[in-house]
Design an enzyme around this catalytic site. Sequence first.
Site, PDB file in Angstrom:
ATOM      1  CG  ASP A   1     -42.783 -88.049  41.974  1.00 25.41           C
ATOM      2  OD1 ASP A   1     -42.891 -89.107  41.936  1.00 25.41           O
ATOM      3  OD2 ASP A   1     -42.059 -87.359  41.091  1.00 25.41           O
TER       4      ASP A   1
ATOM      5  CG  ASP B   1     -47.109 -91.117  32.590  1.00 24.61           C
ATOM      6  OD1 ASP B   1     -48.499 -91.162  32.043  1.00 24.61           O
ATOM      7  OD2 ASP B   1     -47.155 -90.072  33.362  1.00 24.61           O
TER       8      ASP B   1
ATOM      9  CD  GLU C   1     -61.272 -89.912  33.287  1.00 20.64           C
ATOM     10  OE1 GLU C   1     -60.091 -89.663  34.009  1.00 20.64           O
ATOM     11  OE2 GLU C   1     -62.377 -89.118  33.756  1.00 20.64           O
ATOM     12  CE1 TYR C   2     -55.105 -90.796  30.338  1.00 14.21           C
ATOM     13  CE2 TYR C   2     -53.560 -92.079  28.935  1.00 14.21           C
ATOM     14  CZ  TYR C   2     -54.286 -90.900  29.642  1.00 14.21           C
ATOM     15  OH  TYR C   2     -53.457 -89.616  29.210  1.00 14.21           O
TER      16      TYR C   2
END
Length: 214
Positions: free
Chosen positions: A95, A117, A193-194
């Site tokens: 994290d 995110d 990718e996004y």
Amino acid sequence: MRLRNVAGSREAISESRFVIQDPKERKNHWRELFGNPNPIHIEIGMGKGRFIMDMARLHPEINYIGIEKYSSVLIRGIQKMEAENLPNLFFIRMDAEEIAEVFGREEISKIYLNFSDPWPKDRHAKRRLPSREFLNRYQEILSKEGNLEFKTDNQALFTFALEELKAADWHLDQMTEDLHHNADMMEGNIMTEYEERFSSMGNPIYKYIISQNK
Ligand code: SAM
């Protein structure tokens, strides 16, 4: 992009030679891992690793570390590295909240945040990777000449990220609200990718490059 229950991913990661298992032990000694004095660039939230693998292939004179929280996602990057071993790239499963425990002061020359995110609820703002809390952590590890590049298709997250700069004492070097139609900032752009997915849907891509106020 959390892929649930990829069987055996935790075990495969704990045995992978491409994953640094003891990252906190390497604080202030990351260059020894690569065996050269080249600058170190990191991507936080690398997902399946396409961007950082493309970068490592294109720039053998830079050392790269990809950071990803979830085993079920990181395993895809490891599988790709099994097929193509890039000597200037390693991964860490962690994290990013712990980033300042893993890297020493000024040990990192560049940070990439790609399609982080959005955590849309206000009460989760601290979890957003371009939040002031994370910017303060990045300040501890980024060299004075270093910078941070952030791309997203999420307008609300980008607006939030711009507002956070003042609170955390960063300088906005460049920005665009439509990267793919900005010739200057598009030069040398490597798609994630996004980014490929959202830009093919017609979404504009937002990007900034920031550095620390000196
Ligand atoms: N960067 C990739 C791209 O652009 O295609 C993946 C984007 S995906 C939306 C965001 C990734 O960041 C996910 O794989 C998620 O697990 C990871 N992530 C989110 N918060 C994180 C954190 N605190 N530390 C490490 N990784 C994180």
